[in-house]
Design an enzyme around this catalytic site. Structure first.
Site, PDB file in Angstrom:
ATOM      1  N   HIS A 149       0.608  -1.527   0.004  1.00 22.96           N
ATOM      2  CA  HIS A 149      -0.119  -0.512   0.073  1.00 22.96           C
ATOM      3  C   HIS A 149       0.763   0.945   0.292  1.00 22.96           C
ATOM      4  O   HIS A 149       0.045   2.221   0.778  1.00 22.96           O
ATOM      5  CB  HIS A 149      -1.063   0.145   1.134  1.00 22.96           C
ATOM      6  CG  HIS A 149      -1.415  -0.709   1.264  1.00 22.96           C
ATOM      7  ND1 HIS A 149      -3.200  -1.029   0.795  1.00 22.96           N
ATOM      8  CD2 HIS A 149      -1.254  -2.150   1.526  1.00 22.96           C
ATOM      9  CE1 HIS A 149      -3.353  -1.739   1.377  1.00 22.96           C
ATOM     10  NE2 HIS A 149      -2.576  -3.255   1.469  1.00 22.96           N
TER      11      HIS A 149
ATOM     12  N   SER B 195      16.410  16.805 -19.221  1.00 25.73           N
ATOM     13  CA  SER B 195      15.426  17.931 -18.894  1.00 25.73           C
ATOM     14  C   SER B 195      16.591  19.262 -20.066  1.00 25.73           C
ATOM     15  O   SER B 195      17.358  19.321 -20.471  1.00 25.73           O
ATOM     16  CB  SER B 195      15.321  18.643 -17.067  1.00 25.73           C
ATOM     17  OG  SER B 195      14.890  19.919 -17.869  1.00 25.73           O
TER      18      SER B 195
END
Ligand SMILES: N[C@@H](CC(=O)O)C(=O)O
Length: 469
Positions: free
Chosen positions: A193, A323
Site C-alpha cells: 500500500h 531535462s
C-alpha cells in the site's frame, strides 16, 4: 502522345478498365487503385509481414511448379523474384496503406503484381506482360487473399516472436538474474500500500521479476504454437477450390523448411479462415506480459526516485540528459519508454479483440488490422524489452546503506514481535515510536517486554528477510 510520355508509363488493364502505370513501377493497376482508394494513415506494410507474404508466395510458386500447375520456369522466376525482395530489393514497391480493403486483398494484389513484374524481367520480358505471368492467374495460382493473409499473419507472428520478442525476453531475464545475485544480501524495507512493510531482500525482488518474465515467456510460447497450424490451401472459402490435391501439404512443407520452424496443415480449412482465435491468444499473452512489464517499469521508477527527495534505493544508469531546462537531471527514460510501449500493446490487443469478432460467415475481413497490430505489438514489445535490458537493467546499481537504513527504520519491524509480545503490545510500541521518534528496540526495552538478547535475535533483518526454503 509524346515519345517522352511513352517512356514514362505503361498501360495496364483490369476488370474495371485501363490505367497508366508509371513505367518504373513494379506494382500494377490494382495496387494503383488501392493507393488512391486508401489515403488513410501513411503506414505501409511492416517488413516482417511483407517477408511473410513473400515466403508464402515463394512456397506456393515452387509447389505449383513441382505439381505441374504452372510451368517450372515461371515458378522459378517467381521464387527468384521473391528471394530478391526478401534480400532487400524493391521494398519501396509495397505501397498500400495498412487500413485498406477488407481481408487484405489490396496488399495481397500488390505482392502478386510486384512478383509478376519482377519475374517477367528475370525472364528477359517486360513489365506488364501479364499474358505470360499474370498476378492473378500465375503468381496467385490456387490461392486467395482469404487463405494467404491468415497464413501470412501466422508466419509474420512466428518470425517476429523468434527474431524480436524471445531474444529480448531472454536478455531481460538474464540481466535480472545477474542483479538478483549481485544484490542478494541487501535488505530493504518492503512496502505494501506504499506504506512501510516487513523487510525484503533487494536481490529477491529482482529474482521475482526474472521469474515473472520467465512465466510470461512460457505463456507466449504456448500461444505461439497455435500460429504453426496453417490454413493455406483453403483458397477462397476453405474448400480448396482451384488447388491441386497435393498442394496444401507441399506448400506447408516448403514453408516450414524456409523458416526453419515446424508447421502443420490445419485439420479444418474453414475454421482456420473464420476464426482469429490464434491471434487473440498471442495478443492476449502479449497484453499479459505488458501488464507485468508496466508494473516492473513503474517499480523501477519508484525505487529510483530522487535523488534528494525520493526513495533512491537503486540507481538506473543515466543514459542521456533528462531535462531541456533543469541542469544535471537524469530521468528514468528507458522505463518511461517501456511503459508507453506496453500501453500501446494493450491498445492493439483491444482492437484485435474487436476485429476478431468482426468476421462474418466464411471470412474475417478485418485481418489487415490484426496483421499490423499483432506483428507490431510483438516487435515493439521485443525492442522495448531489449533496449530496457541493455540500457537500464544491466547497469542498475544500488545504495546499500540507504536500503538498510530504510529497513532499520521501518515501523513494520514490530511485526516480528507479534509472536513474542502480541499484536496489541506491538502496535502500541509502533505508535509510540512514530510519536516520539524513539527506536522500536528502545521502547520494547523501556517497557520491559523483551530482553536485549531476545530483541537482537528477533529483529535480525537478514533472518527476517530470508525466503523460506
Ligand atoms: N477477399 C476476397 C478474395 C480474394 O482476394 O482472394 C473476397 O473474398 O472477396
Amino acid at each position: 502522345m509524346s515519345e517522352q510520355s511513352e517512356l514514362d508509363y505503361r498501360i495496364e488493364r483490369d476488370s474495371m478498365g485501363e490505367r497508366q502505370i508509371p513505367a518504373a513501377a513494379y506494382y500494377g493497376i490494382q495496387t494503383l487503385r488501392a493507393t488512391e482508394n486508401f489515403p488513410i494513415s501513411g503506414l505501409k506494410p511492416l517488413p516482417t509481414y511483407l517477408d511473410a507474404c513473400l515466403l508464402i508466395k515463394k512456397a506456393t510458386a515452387l509447389a505449383n511448379g513441382e505439381l505441374g500447375c504452372i510451368p517450372p520456369e515461371l515458378s522459378q522466376a517467381i521464387a527468384d523474384a521473391a528471394d530478391e525482395i526478401l534480400n532487400g530489393a524493391l521494398r519501396d514497391q509495397f505501397v498500400v496503406d495498412v487500413y485498406q480493403a477488407g481481408a487484405g486483398t489490396s496488399h495481397h494484389m500488390n505482392v502478386n503484381e510486384v512478383l509478376a513484374n519482377r519475374a517477367l524481367e528475370l525472364l528477359g520480358d517486360v513489365k506488364g506482360n501479364y499474358q505470360r505471368i499474370s498476378p492473378n492467374d500465375t503468381v496467385n495460382y490456387g490461392q486467395s487473399t482469404n487463405d494467404v493473409i491468415p497464413t501470412a499473419i501466422r508466419i509474420g507472428g512466428l518470425l517476429a516472436l523468434q527474431h524480436s520478442l524471445y531474444p529480448a525476453l531472454n536478455k531481460a531475464i538474464a540481466a535480472l538474474e545477474a542483479k538478483a545475485v549481485e544484490f542478494q544480501d541487501i535488505v530493504k524495507s518492503g512496502r505494501t500500500h506504499l506504506q512501510d512493510a516487513v523487510p525484503v531482500r533487494l536481490g529477491e525482488s529482482f529474482r521475482a521479476w526474472a521469474y515473472i518474465l520467465t512465466e510470461h515467456r512460457t505463456r507466449i510460447e504456448t500461444a505461439g504454437k497455435e500460429l504453426t497450424v496453417l490454413g493455406i490451401g483453403g483458397s477462397a472459402a476453405g474448400t480448396g477450390l482451384n488447388t491441386h490435391p497435393k498442394y496444401r501439404a507441399q506448400v506447408v512443407k516448403i514453408l516450414s523448411e524456409l523458416i526453419n520452424i515446424p508447421l502443420t496443415p490445419t485439420p479444418h480449412l474453414m475454421a482456420a479462415m473464420q476464426s482469429m482465435a490464434p491471434f487473440v491468444s498471442v495478443s492476449g499473452s502479449l497484453r499479459n506480459l505488458a501488464t507485468d512489464c508496466l508494473k516492473i517499469s513503474h517499480d523501477l521508477r519508484l525505487m529510483d526516485s530522487g535523488p534528494k527527495t525520493g526513495l533512491k534505493e537503486i540507481q538506473l544508469p543515466p543514459v542521456q540528459p533528462g531535462s531541456s531546462i533543469m541542469p544535471g537531471k537524469y530521468n528514468p527514460v528507458m522505463a518511461e519508454m517501456t511503459s508507453m510501449v506496453c500501453f500501446q500493446v494493450m491498445g492493439y490487443d483491444s482492437a484485435i479483440a474487436l476485429a476478431a469478432q468482426g468476421g462474418q460467415l466464411e471470412l474475417n475481413v478485418m485481418m489487415p488490422l490484426i496483421a499490423y497490430n499483432l506483428i507490431h505489438s510483438i516487435e515493439i514489445l521485443g525492442h522495448a524489452i531489449g533496449a530496457l535490458s541493455e540500457f537500464c537493467l544491466q547497469g542498475i546499481t544500488c545504495d546499500r546503506s540507504r536500503c538498510e537504513q530504510y529497513a532499520e527504520g521501518s515501523l513494520a519491524l514490530v511485526t516480528a514481535l507479534n509472536p513474542h509480545i502480541g499484536y496489541l503490545n506491538a502496535a502500541a510500541v509502533a505508535k509510540e515510536s512514530l510519536e516520539t521518534g524513539k527506536s522500536l528496540r528502545q521502547i520494547v526495552l523501556e517497557r520491559g517486554l523483551m530482553t536485549s538478547e531476545q530483541l537482537a535475535e528477533v529483529l535480525d533483518l537478514q533472518k527476517m528477510s530470508a525466503l523460506p526454503n
